[in-house]
Design a protein around this motif. Structure first.
Motif, PDB file in Angstrom:
ATOM      1  N   PHE A 182      29.037 -36.944 -38.079  1.00 31.50           N
ATOM      2  CA  PHE A 182      28.381 -35.672 -37.733  1.00 31.50           C
ATOM      3  C   PHE A 182      27.168 -35.975 -36.846  1.00 31.50           C
ATOM      4  CE2 PHE A 182      30.488 -34.814 -41.768  1.00 31.50           C
ATOM      5  CZ  PHE A 182      31.040 -33.562 -41.570  1.00 31.50           C
ATOM      6  N   PRO A 183      27.394 -36.255 -35.555  1.00 31.28           N
ATOM      7  CA  PRO A 183      26.255 -36.647 -34.697  1.00 31.28           C
ATOM      8  C   PRO A 183      25.115 -35.627 -34.738  1.00 31.28           C
ATOM      9  CG  PRO A 183      28.336 -36.934 -33.544  1.00 31.28           C
ATOM     10  CD  PRO A 183      28.670 -36.257 -34.833  1.00 31.28           C
ATOM     11  N   MET A 184      25.453 -34.332 -34.943  1.00 31.62           N
ATOM     12  CA  MET A 184      24.355 -33.364 -34.895  1.00 31.62           C
ATOM     13  C   MET A 184      23.444 -33.429 -36.129  1.00 31.62           C
ATOM     14  SD  MET A 184      25.921 -29.595 -35.487  1.00 31.62           S
ATOM     15  CE  MET A 184      24.458 -28.929 -34.799  1.00 31.62           C
ATOM     16  N   PHE A 185      23.813 -34.239 -37.151  1.00 29.97           N
ATOM     17  CA  PHE A 185      22.904 -34.385 -38.307  1.00 29.97           C
ATOM     18  C   PHE A 185      21.928 -35.554 -38.111  1.00 29.97           C
ATOM     19  CE2 PHE A 185      26.375 -32.502 -41.302  1.00 29.97           C
ATOM     20  CZ  PHE A 185      26.010 -31.225 -40.910  1.00 29.97           C
ATOM     21  N   SER A 186      22.011 -36.203 -36.953  1.00 32.76           N
ATOM     22  CA  SER A 186      21.234 -37.443 -36.806  1.00 32.76           C
ATOM     23  C   SER A 186      19.725 -37.195 -36.836  1.00 32.76           C
ATOM     24  CB  SER A 186      21.637 -38.179 -35.533  1.00 32.76           C
ATOM     25  OG  SER A 186      21.393 -37.344 -34.438  1.00 32.76           O
ATOM     26  N   ARG A 187      19.303 -35.964 -36.569  1.00 28.90           N
ATOM     27  CA  ARG A 187      17.848 -35.723 -36.584  1.00 28.90           C
ATOM     28  C   ARG A 187      17.400 -34.990 -37.845  1.00 28.90           C
ATOM     29  NH1 ARG A 187      16.089 -33.595 -30.879  1.00 28.90           N
ATOM     30  NH2 ARG A 187      14.032 -33.970 -31.749  1.00 28.90           N
ATOM     31  N   VAL A 188      18.328 -34.821 -38.783  1.00 31.20           N
ATOM     32  CA  VAL A 188      17.969 -34.154 -40.048  1.00 31.20           C
ATOM     33  C   VAL A 188      17.194 -35.143 -40.914  1.00 31.20           C
ATOM     34  CG1 VAL A 188      18.914 -33.132 -42.166  1.00 31.20           C
ATOM     35  CG2 VAL A 188      20.012 -32.688 -39.956  1.00 31.20           C
ATOM     36  N   ARG A 189      16.108 -34.670 -41.544  1.00 37.36           N
ATOM     37  CA  ARG A 189      15.329 -35.575 -42.402  1.00 37.36           C
ATOM     38  C   ARG A 189      15.827 -35.540 -43.841  1.00 37.36           C
ATOM     39  NH1 ARG A 189      10.115 -33.260 -39.637  1.00 37.36           N
ATOM     40  NH2 ARG A 189      11.507 -31.501 -39.915  1.00 37.36           N
ATOM     41  N   MET A 190      15.834 -36.697 -44.468  1.00 35.40           N
ATOM     42  CA  MET A 190      16.229 -36.785 -45.881  1.00 35.40           C
ATOM     43  C   MET A 190      14.999 -36.496 -46.744  1.00 35.40           C
ATOM     44  SD  MET A 190      19.390 -37.356 -45.984  1.00 35.40           S
ATOM     45  CE  MET A 190      19.924 -36.784 -44.376  1.00 35.40           C
ATOM     46  N   ASN A 191      15.193 -35.653 -47.755  1.00 26.50           N
ATOM     47  CA  ASN A 191      14.070 -35.279 -48.629  1.00 26.50           C
ATOM     48  C   ASN A 191      13.938 -36.200 -49.837  1.00 26.50           C
ATOM     49  OD1 ASN A 191      12.600 -33.239 -47.642  1.00 26.50           O
ATOM     50  ND2 ASN A 191      13.610 -31.581 -48.778  1.00 26.50           N
ATOM     51  N   ARG A 192      15.062 -36.499 -50.472  1.00 30.26           N
ATOM     52  CA  ARG A 192      15.009 -37.263 -51.730  1.00 30.26           C
ATOM     53  C   ARG A 192      16.207 -38.196 -51.822  1.00 30.26           C
ATOM     54  NH1 ARG A 192      16.190 -34.074 -55.874  1.00 30.26           N
ATOM     55  NH2 ARG A 192      16.623 -32.246 -54.622  1.00 30.26           N
ATOM     56  N   GLN A 193      16.015 -39.285 -52.548  1.00 32.44           N
ATOM     57  CA  GLN A 193      17.095 -40.253 -52.809  1.00 32.44           C
ATOM     58  C   GLN A 193      16.971 -40.670 -54.254  1.00 32.44           C
ATOM     59  OE1 GLN A 193      16.000 -43.461 -53.601  1.00 32.44           O
ATOM     60  NE2 GLN A 193      17.955 -44.509 -53.753  1.00 32.44           N
ATOM     61  N   TRP A 194      18.086 -40.955 -54.909  1.00 28.45           N
ATOM     62  CA  TRP A 194      18.048 -41.413 -56.304  1.00 28.45           C
ATOM     63  C   TRP A 194      19.311 -42.199 -56.604  1.00 28.45           C
ATOM     64  CZ3 TRP A 194      19.062 -36.478 -54.697  1.00 28.45           C
ATOM     65  CH2 TRP A 194      20.341 -35.987 -54.990  1.00 28.45           C
ATOM     66  N   GLY A 195      19.360 -42.800 -57.775  1.00 27.36           N
ATOM     67  CA  GLY A 195      20.570 -43.488 -58.213  1.00 27.36           C
ATOM     68  C   GLY A 195      20.892 -43.110 -59.652  1.00 27.36           C
ATOM     69  N   GLY A 196      22.134 -43.304 -60.004  1.00 28.79           N
ATOM     70  CA  GLY A 196      22.556 -43.156 -61.400  1.00 28.79           C
ATOM     71  C   GLY A 196      23.350 -44.406 -61.751  1.00 28.79           C
ATOM     72  N   ILE A 197      23.493 -44.676 -63.029  1.00 36.89           N
ATOM     73  CA  ILE A 197      24.251 -45.866 -63.436  1.00 36.89           C
ATOM     74  C   ILE A 197      25.638 -45.430 -63.872  1.00 36.89           C
ATOM     75  CG2 ILE A 197      24.316 -47.889 -64.943  1.00 36.89           C
ATOM     76  CD1 ILE A 197      22.006 -47.765 -62.891  1.00 36.89           C
ATOM     77  N   VAL A 198      26.646 -45.934 -63.150  1.00 39.17           N
ATOM     78  CA  VAL A 198      28.019 -45.538 -63.470  1.00 39.17           C
ATOM     79  C   VAL A 198      28.730 -46.674 -64.212  1.00 39.17           C
ATOM     80  CG1 VAL A 198      28.214 -43.848 -61.615  1.00 39.17           C
ATOM     81  CG2 VAL A 198      28.808 -46.215 -61.138  1.00 39.17           C
ATOM     82  N   ASP A 199      29.476 -46.298 -65.231  1.00 41.52           N
ATOM     83  CA  ASP A 199      30.278 -47.248 -66.010  1.00 41.52           C
ATOM     84  C   ASP A 199      31.654 -47.338 -65.388  1.00 41.52           C
ATOM     85  OD1 ASP A 199      28.361 -47.619 -67.890  1.00 41.52           O
ATOM     86  OD2 ASP A 199      29.288 -46.392 -69.440  1.00 41.52           O
ATOM     87  N   THR A 200      32.036 -48.498 -64.916  1.00 40.30           N
ATOM     88  CA  THR A 200      33.342 -48.584 -64.251  1.00 40.30           C
ATOM     89  C   THR A 200      34.291 -49.510 -65.001  1.00 40.30           C
ATOM     90  OG1 THR A 200      32.543 -50.341 -62.828  1.00 40.30           O
ATOM     91  CG2 THR A 200      32.336 -48.134 -61.981  1.00 40.30           C
ATOM     92  N   CYS A 201      35.542 -49.069 -65.090  1.00 39.29           N
ATOM     93  CA  CYS A 201      36.610 -49.881 -65.694  1.00 39.29           C
ATOM     94  C   CYS A 201      37.382 -50.577 -64.579  1.00 39.29           C
ATOM     95  CB  CYS A 201      37.592 -48.985 -66.452  1.00 39.29           C
ATOM     96  SG  CYS A 201      36.985 -48.461 -68.039  1.00 39.29           S
ATOM     97  N   PRO A 202      38.074 -51.678 -64.878  1.00 34.88           N
ATOM     98  CA  PRO A 202      38.786 -52.408 -63.817  1.00 34.88           C
ATOM     99  C   PRO A 202      39.877 -51.585 -63.127  1.00 34.88           C
ATOM    100  CG  PRO A 202      38.858 -53.609 -65.907  1.00 34.88           C
ATOM    101  CD  PRO A 202      38.126 -52.339 -66.172  1.00 34.88           C
ATOM    102  N   ASP A 203      40.393 -50.529 -63.761  1.00 37.60           N
ATOM    103  CA  ASP A 203      41.436 -49.732 -63.109  1.00 37.60           C
ATOM    104  C   ASP A 203      40.925 -48.371 -62.622  1.00 37.60           C
ATOM    105  OD1 ASP A 203      41.118 -48.621 -65.591  1.00 37.60           O
ATOM    106  OD2 ASP A 203      43.251 -48.569 -66.111  1.00 37.60           O
ATOM    107  N   ALA A 204      39.583 -48.209 -62.574  1.00 40.56           N
ATOM    108  CA  ALA A 204      38.983 -46.961 -62.089  1.00 40.56           C
ATOM    109  C   ALA A 204      39.452 -45.744 -62.883  1.00 40.56           C
ATOM    110  CB  ALA A 204      39.243 -46.768 -60.590  1.00 40.56           C
ATOM    111  N   CYS A 205      39.747 -45.945 -64.152  1.00 51.32           N
ATOM    112  CA  CYS A 205      40.114 -44.840 -65.040  1.00 51.32           C
ATOM    113  C   CYS A 205      39.240 -44.885 -66.297  1.00 51.32           C
ATOM    114  CB  CYS A 205      41.589 -44.932 -65.436  1.00 51.32           C
ATOM    115  SG  CYS A 205      42.655 -44.172 -64.211  1.00 51.32           S
ATOM    116  N   PRO A 206      39.111 -43.757 -66.979  1.00 55.58           N
ATOM    117  CA  PRO A 206      38.211 -43.716 -68.133  1.00 55.58           C
ATOM    118  C   PRO A 206      38.805 -44.309 -69.400  1.00 55.58           C
ATOM    119  CG  PRO A 206      39.282 -41.604 -67.845  1.00 55.58           C
ATOM    120  CD  PRO A 206      39.714 -42.449 -66.682  1.00 55.58           C
ATOM    121  N   VAL A 207      37.947 -44.486 -70.386  1.00 52.46           N
ATOM    122  CA  VAL A 207      38.376 -44.828 -71.740  1.00 52.46           C
ATOM    123  C   VAL A 207      38.076 -43.609 -72.617  1.00 52.46           C
ATOM    124  CG1 VAL A 207      37.781 -46.209 -73.769  1.00 52.46           C
ATOM    125  CG2 VAL A 207      37.982 -47.315 -71.529  1.00 52.46           C
TER     126      VAL A 207
END
Ligand code: FAD
Ligand code: PYC
Length: 422
Positions: A330-355
């Motif tokens: 999306f080249p037209m978003f290149s001048r948009v400013r980012m307001n916030r950034q964050w992370g979350g901790i994801v639990d991943t299984c070897p087959d990308a499916c839940p338990v």
């Protein structure tokens, strides 16, 4: 002080009165009880999945002597941190059935909870950038259709028609060769999902206990007795752990080892823009996905860090790479400013499916491993997990997702449809 009547509470006058009284008279959406000495079921984790589990235990199974024990505040974990994409276009039957079951529940969730979860079926595009991407898309779309899921393989020009702002130039770094398209997919308001389930569960008698971290799982003769918490011991006949990001640590408290890795996954939002993007665009290949919230912000998700960790931040180079890709798409978003950034901790299984499973400890259950894609399953996950806990056997839709698959080898490899590589 006299509570406001429903009429004045929702009128403009009611809002002004509440603002002037610092919201002291605002009716609480749920109680804040002291923990009882014991419960039939203690649910560890007050995210969307834990709250939904509590709601369906009470609503469907009549089990109301239930506590949800949350170390922070309700819905403050990954439920608050995700980019809210909801779709059911998974490759394998087992996963497709589970996510489509959840999708059907989303379609009626605001009515079910009498709470607007702002489910917006604006469609989701998964872009293909290489011939192999397109072969995978064809295969997944065909599999979806055999499972009765709305799914289409689109050409570049069909994609361009849906997203006029997308750079579909053949000379771009990630040329768009086509996409899969699920029209019934979309987004929902993450907080509202947690609040709606919390309010519903509370009304059915469930105790929601916040600021109580589970620090131990007490067992005797191979069966659970309850949980040690920072607010004291709470006895329970059954303990159901739904603590995304911390499942491995909780399992260790019961002497178990889960096939799970925990990693940071990041997202960002921009300054608000006028409406310009009315669908969701995902690109697994470039690790970028984007939608526009009702407030106007661009909601942008990045890839997962490649190292394990519990810091809810993530590495800078991951978001740098994602923003480069988004600007390319999306080249037209290149001048948009980012307001916030964050992370979350994801639990991943070897087959990308839940338990979703019983464990070798009697009365102890785990629902985890949803990795980067569990928000979309919140209602379905809560429903089948409540059924599993209430009946002490897997719900039919959860049979393929027990821990046993890591012994039998019957893995369900959903890496291709998981949205983010992990
Ligand atoms: P949570 O909301 O994390 O709830 C678990 C709760 O357990 C937390 O509140 C935590 O505080 C509590 N807890 C942990 N340990 C303890 C303890 N010892 N004692 C008491 N409480 C404890 N999924 C999608 O489907 N679509 C998306 O677009 C999407 N985007 C994502 C983007 C990002 C950046 C991230 C991080 C995730 C994304 N996901 C997405 C994944 C999704 O957020 C999760 O799979 C889902 O929210 C998990 O829900 P939950 O209720 O299990 O977890
Ligand atoms: O599962 O669709 C998904 C997803 C998108 C972004 C993160 N997860």
């Amino acid at each position: 002080m006299k509570p406001f009547s429903a009429k004045s509470r929702y009128s403009g006058l009611g809002l002004i009165k509440n603002a002037l009284s610092y919201h002291e008279n605002w009716q609480r959406a749920w109680r804040s009880p002291e923990p009882k000495p014991d419960y039939d079921v203690v649910i560890v984790g007050g995210g969307g999945h834990g709250l939904a589990t509590a709601y369906y235990l009470a609503k469907v199974h009549g089990i109301t002597n239930v506590a949800v024990v949350e170390k922070g505040y309700l819905g403050g974990g990954n439920t608050a941190r995700n980019t809210t994409i909801i779709r059911s276009n998974y490759l394998w039957d087992e996963a497709a059935h589970l996510y489509e079951f959840a999708m059907k529940m989303w379609e009626n969730l605001s009515q079910e909870l009498n709470f607007n979860v702002m489910f917006s079926q604006r469609g989701v595009l998964n872009l293909g950038h290489t011939l192999q991407d397109m072969r995978d898309i064809e295969r997944r779309v065909n599999a979806n259709r055999l499972n009765g899921i709305d799914s289409f393989a689109l050409t570049t020009s069909e994609v361009q028609e849906i997203v006029p702002l997308l750079n579909c130039s053949p000379s771009s770094r990630y040329p768009v060769l086509g996409a899969s398209w699920q029209p019934r997919a979309g987004v929902a308001r993450h907080d509202a999902v947690a609040w709606g389930y919390a309010r519903g569960a509370d009304a059915l008698g469930v105790d929601l206990i916040q600021q109580a971290e589970v620090t131990g799982i007490r067992r005797r003769n191979g069966a659970v007795e309850g949980v040690e918490t920072t607010r004291g011991f709470i006895g329970a006949r059954k303990v159901a752990c739904v603590a995304s990001g911390n499942s491995g640590a909780l399992a260790a408290m019961a002497g178990l080892r889960l096939p799970i890795e925990s990693r940071p996954l990041q997202a960002l939002v921009s300054e608000p823009l006028r409406p310009c993007l009315d669908t969701v665009v995902m690109s697994n290949a470039v690790h970028g996905y984007i939608s526009q919230s009702d407030k106007g912000d661009l909601v942008i998700g990045a890839g997962a860090d490649s190292y394990n960790g519990y810091g809810q931040r993530g590495s800078f180079h991951v978001i740098e790479h994602t923003l480069q890709a988004i600007c390319e798409l999306f080249p037209m978003f290149s001048r948009v400013r980012m307001n916030r950034q964050w992370g979350g901790i994801v639990d991943t299984c070897p087959d990308a499916c839940p338990v979703i499973s019983k464990t070798p400890v009697q009365g102890l259950y785990f629902n985890c491993g949803w990795g980067t894609g569990g928000f979309k399953s919140t209602p379905g996950s809560g429903y089948v997990f409540a059924d599993t806990v209430a009946n002490d056997r897997p719900h039919p839709l959860a049979e393929a997702f027990t821990i046993d698959r890591f012994y039998s080898g019957a893995l369900i490899d959903e890496h291709g449809a998981a949205g983010v590589a992990h």
